[in-house]
Design an enzyme around this catalytic site. Structure first.
Site, PDB file in Angstrom:
ATOM      1  N   TYR A 154      99.971  77.916  51.683  1.00  0.00           N
ATOM      2  CA  TYR A 154     100.156  76.481  51.891  1.00  0.00           C
ATOM      3  C   TYR A 154      99.755  76.113  53.318  1.00  0.00           C
ATOM      4  O   TYR A 154     100.300  76.662  54.287  1.00  0.00           O
ATOM      5  CB  TYR A 154     101.615  76.100  51.632  1.00  0.00           C
ATOM      6  CG  TYR A 154     101.889  74.628  51.818  1.00  0.00           C
ATOM      7  CD1 TYR A 154     101.116  73.673  51.152  1.00  0.00           C
ATOM      8  CD2 TYR A 154     102.900  74.182  52.668  1.00  0.00           C
ATOM      9  CE1 TYR A 154     101.354  72.314  51.327  1.00  0.00           C
ATOM     10  CE2 TYR A 154     103.142  72.831  52.841  1.00  0.00           C
ATOM     11  CZ  TYR A 154     102.364  71.905  52.166  1.00  0.00           C
ATOM     12  OH  TYR A 154     102.589  70.558  52.338  1.00  0.00           O
ATOM     13  N   HIS A 173      98.832  69.107  51.231  1.00  0.00           N
ATOM     14  CA  HIS A 173      99.016  67.688  50.892  1.00  0.00           C
ATOM     15  C   HIS A 173      98.255  66.834  51.898  1.00  0.00           C
ATOM     16  O   HIS A 173      98.239  67.145  53.088  1.00  0.00           O
ATOM     17  CB  HIS A 173     100.499  67.307  50.965  1.00  0.00           C
ATOM     18  CG  HIS A 173     101.338  67.968  49.915  1.00  0.00           C
ATOM     19  ND1 HIS A 173     102.005  69.147  50.140  1.00  0.00           N
ATOM     20  CD2 HIS A 173     101.591  67.620  48.631  1.00  0.00           C
ATOM     21  CE1 HIS A 173     102.644  69.511  49.034  1.00  0.00           C
ATOM     22  NE2 HIS A 173     102.418  68.602  48.104  1.00  0.00           N
TER      23      HIS A 173
HETATM   24  C1  COA Z   1      90.326  66.880  58.783  1.00  0.00           C
HETATM   25  C2  COA Z   1      89.994  67.416  60.178  1.00  0.00           C
HETATM   26  C3  COA Z   1      90.876  68.631  60.466  1.00  0.00           C
HETATM   27  C4  COA Z   1      88.514  67.841  60.206  1.00  0.00           C
HETATM   28  O1  COA Z   1      88.269  68.511  61.422  1.00  0.00           O
HETATM   29  P1  COA Z   1      86.857  68.428  62.146  1.00  0.00           P
HETATM   30  O2  COA Z   1      86.839  69.444  63.223  1.00  0.00           O
HETATM   31  O3  COA Z   1      86.556  67.040  62.537  1.00  0.00           O
HETATM   32  O4  COA Z   1      85.881  68.825  60.944  1.00  0.00           O
HETATM   33  P2  COA Z   1      84.482  69.568  61.047  1.00  0.00           P
HETATM   34  O5  COA Z   1      83.712  69.086  62.227  1.00  0.00           O
HETATM   35  O6  COA Z   1      84.690  71.026  60.953  1.00  0.00           O
HETATM   36  O7  COA Z   1      83.802  69.013  59.707  1.00  0.00           O
HETATM   37  C5  COA Z   1      83.143  69.867  58.785  1.00  0.00           C
HETATM   38  C6  COA Z   1      82.533  68.999  57.706  1.00  0.00           C
HETATM   39  O8  COA Z   1      83.560  68.311  56.967  1.00  0.00           O
HETATM   40  C7  COA Z   1      83.093  66.992  56.636  1.00  0.00           C
HETATM   41  N1  COA Z   1      83.920  66.011  57.372  1.00  0.00           N
HETATM   42  C8  COA Z   1      84.794  66.240  58.358  1.00  0.00           C
HETATM   43  N2  COA Z   1      85.373  65.089  58.759  1.00  0.00           N
HETATM   44  C9  COA Z   1      84.820  64.108  58.012  1.00  0.00           C
HETATM   45  C10 COA Z   1      84.976  62.693  57.976  1.00  0.00           C
HETATM   46  N3  COA Z   1      85.846  62.057  58.788  1.00  0.00           N
HETATM   47  N4  COA Z   1      84.228  61.981  57.086  1.00  0.00           N
HETATM   48  C11 COA Z   1      83.361  62.603  56.259  1.00  0.00           C
HETATM   49  N5  COA Z   1      83.154  63.956  56.246  1.00  0.00           N
HETATM   50  C12 COA Z   1      83.872  64.684  57.119  1.00  0.00           C
HETATM   51  C13 COA Z   1      81.644  66.927  57.091  1.00  0.00           C
HETATM   52  O9  COA Z   1      80.849  67.393  55.999  1.00  0.00           O
HETATM   53  C14 COA Z   1      81.623  67.907  58.231  1.00  0.00           C
HETATM   54  O10 COA Z   1      80.366  68.467  58.481  1.00  0.00           O
HETATM   55  P3  COA Z   1      79.271  67.679  59.418  1.00  0.00           P
HETATM   56  O11 COA Z   1      80.015  67.120  60.602  1.00  0.00           O
HETATM   57  O12 COA Z   1      78.287  68.753  59.776  1.00  0.00           O
HETATM   58  O13 COA Z   1      78.723  66.597  58.549  1.00  0.00           O
HETATM   59  C15 COA Z   1      90.184  66.321  61.264  1.00  0.00           C
HETATM   60  O14 COA Z   1      89.558  65.133  60.838  1.00  0.00           O
HETATM   61  C16 COA Z   1      91.629  66.023  61.589  1.00  0.00           C
HETATM   62  O15 COA Z   1      92.228  66.667  62.430  1.00  0.00           O
HETATM   63  N6  COA Z   1      92.226  65.010  60.934  1.00  0.00           N
HETATM   64  C17 COA Z   1      93.623  64.643  61.204  1.00  0.00           C
HETATM   65  C18 COA Z   1      94.592  65.662  60.655  1.00  0.00           C
HETATM   66  C19 COA Z   1      94.489  65.742  59.152  1.00  0.00           C
HETATM   67  O16 COA Z   1      94.387  64.743  58.473  1.00  0.00           O
HETATM   68  N7  COA Z   1      94.554  66.980  58.626  1.00  0.00           N
HETATM   69  C20 COA Z   1      94.441  67.196  57.191  1.00  0.00           C
HETATM   70  C21 COA Z   1      95.755  67.431  56.551  1.00  0.00           C
HETATM   71  S1  COA Z   1      96.411  69.024  56.970  1.00  0.00           S
END
Ligand code: COA
Length: 217
Positions: A124, A163
């Site tokens: 999880y 989630h």
């Molecule tokens: C979700 C999260 C962890 C992604 O982290 P990140 O470091 O920005 O993601 P990455 O750069 O590794 O993204 C990898 C791929 O995922 C996809 N992706 C990531 N964020 C995206 C967005 N906001 N919109 C669309 N696609 C997205 C893309 O395909 C991306 O590849 P690309 O940038 O080469 O196009 C980040 O947005 C975050 O911290 N969000 C807030 C916390 C959260 O909601 N966590 C999830 C619940 S645990």
């Protein structure tokens, strides 16, 4: 990508000011103009390095020395507050919880636990997040790949799941890229945030007996 040894060094990058991990009290919001200027310089430097060299992301252990960084990071990244038990448990899970350092600054973290409900062995993902200015630099990818590698090496998990709020399109797209699918919607899952509904995102490694029976019918 590389792995950091454990320790209490480094800074937590935020929009406000970098929080130095010294014995000084942690100040988070009341940043002075100079602090903001320093932070802007630091952010700019990091972004230039990210563009030129694609940055340098490493994962490091979570220890009693740096657990405050995890707390601060989670407070900034997630709308949910995690209690003391969450942080106590995180110190016990070893490789299932990691801080992410981007050019030696803490910018993200992942915390998982093993779930054995419903006759399944599941991983999880409790939290996986990155500070907003450092998103789309593949730091989330480094953290998620670490989690998936644990699943692969263990080879005994039915699935990995988490989630997300139903309106969290960015996170949904992120997880879908790695083979996660929405398998359930939970109404009123969250108590104090809107929207309160959550999706369960899951990447399945093997179907449990019950799931196989449902799939056949
Ligand atoms: C979700 C999260 C962890 C992604 O982290 P990140 O470091 O920005 O993601 P990455 O750069 O590794 O993204 C990898 C791929 O995922 C996809 N992706 C990531 N964020 C995206 C967005 N906001 N919109 C669309 N696609 C997205 C893309 O395909 C991306 O590849 P690309 O940038 O080469 O196009 C980040 O947005 C975050 O911290 N969000 C807030 C916390 C959260 O909601 N966590 C999830 C619940 S645990």
């Amino acid at each position: 990508m590389g792995m950091k040894s454990s320790g209490g060094w480094g800074q937590l990058a935020t929009w406000g000011k970098p929080v130095k991990l010294t014995s000084a009290p942690l100040r988070f919001h009341n940043s002075s103009k100079k602090d903001t200027y320093d932070m802007m310089q630091l952010k700019l430097l990091n972004l230039i390095m990210a563009i030129l060299f694609r940055g340098h992301t490493e994962l490091g252990d979570i220890t009693p020395h740096n657990i405050k960084q995890l707390k601060l990071l989670n407070q900034v990244v997630f709308p949910v507050t995690y209690n003391d038990k969450f942080y106590k448990d995180v110190l016990e899970v070893g490789e299932l919880a990691k801080l992410a350092y981007f050019n030696d600054i803490v910018v993200g973290a992942v915390c998982c636990r093993i779930d054995t409900s419903d006759n399944q062995r599941r991983l999880y993902i409790m939290t996986l997040g990155c500070l907003a200015p450092y998103r789309r630099l593949h730091i989330g990818t480094v953290m998620l790949k670490h989690v998936l590698k644990i699943c692969e090496e263990d080879a005994n998990f039915d699935n990995v799941f988490l989630h997300v709020q139903v309106n969290n399109d960015g996170a949904i797209k992120f997880y879908e890229k790695f083979g996660f699918k929405i398998v359930e919607e939970k109404k009123n899952y969250y108590k104090r945030i809107e929207p309160a509904d959550a999706y369960v995102l899951q990447k399945t490694f093997r179907e449990s007996g019950e799931q196989k029976a449902v799939a056949k019918n």
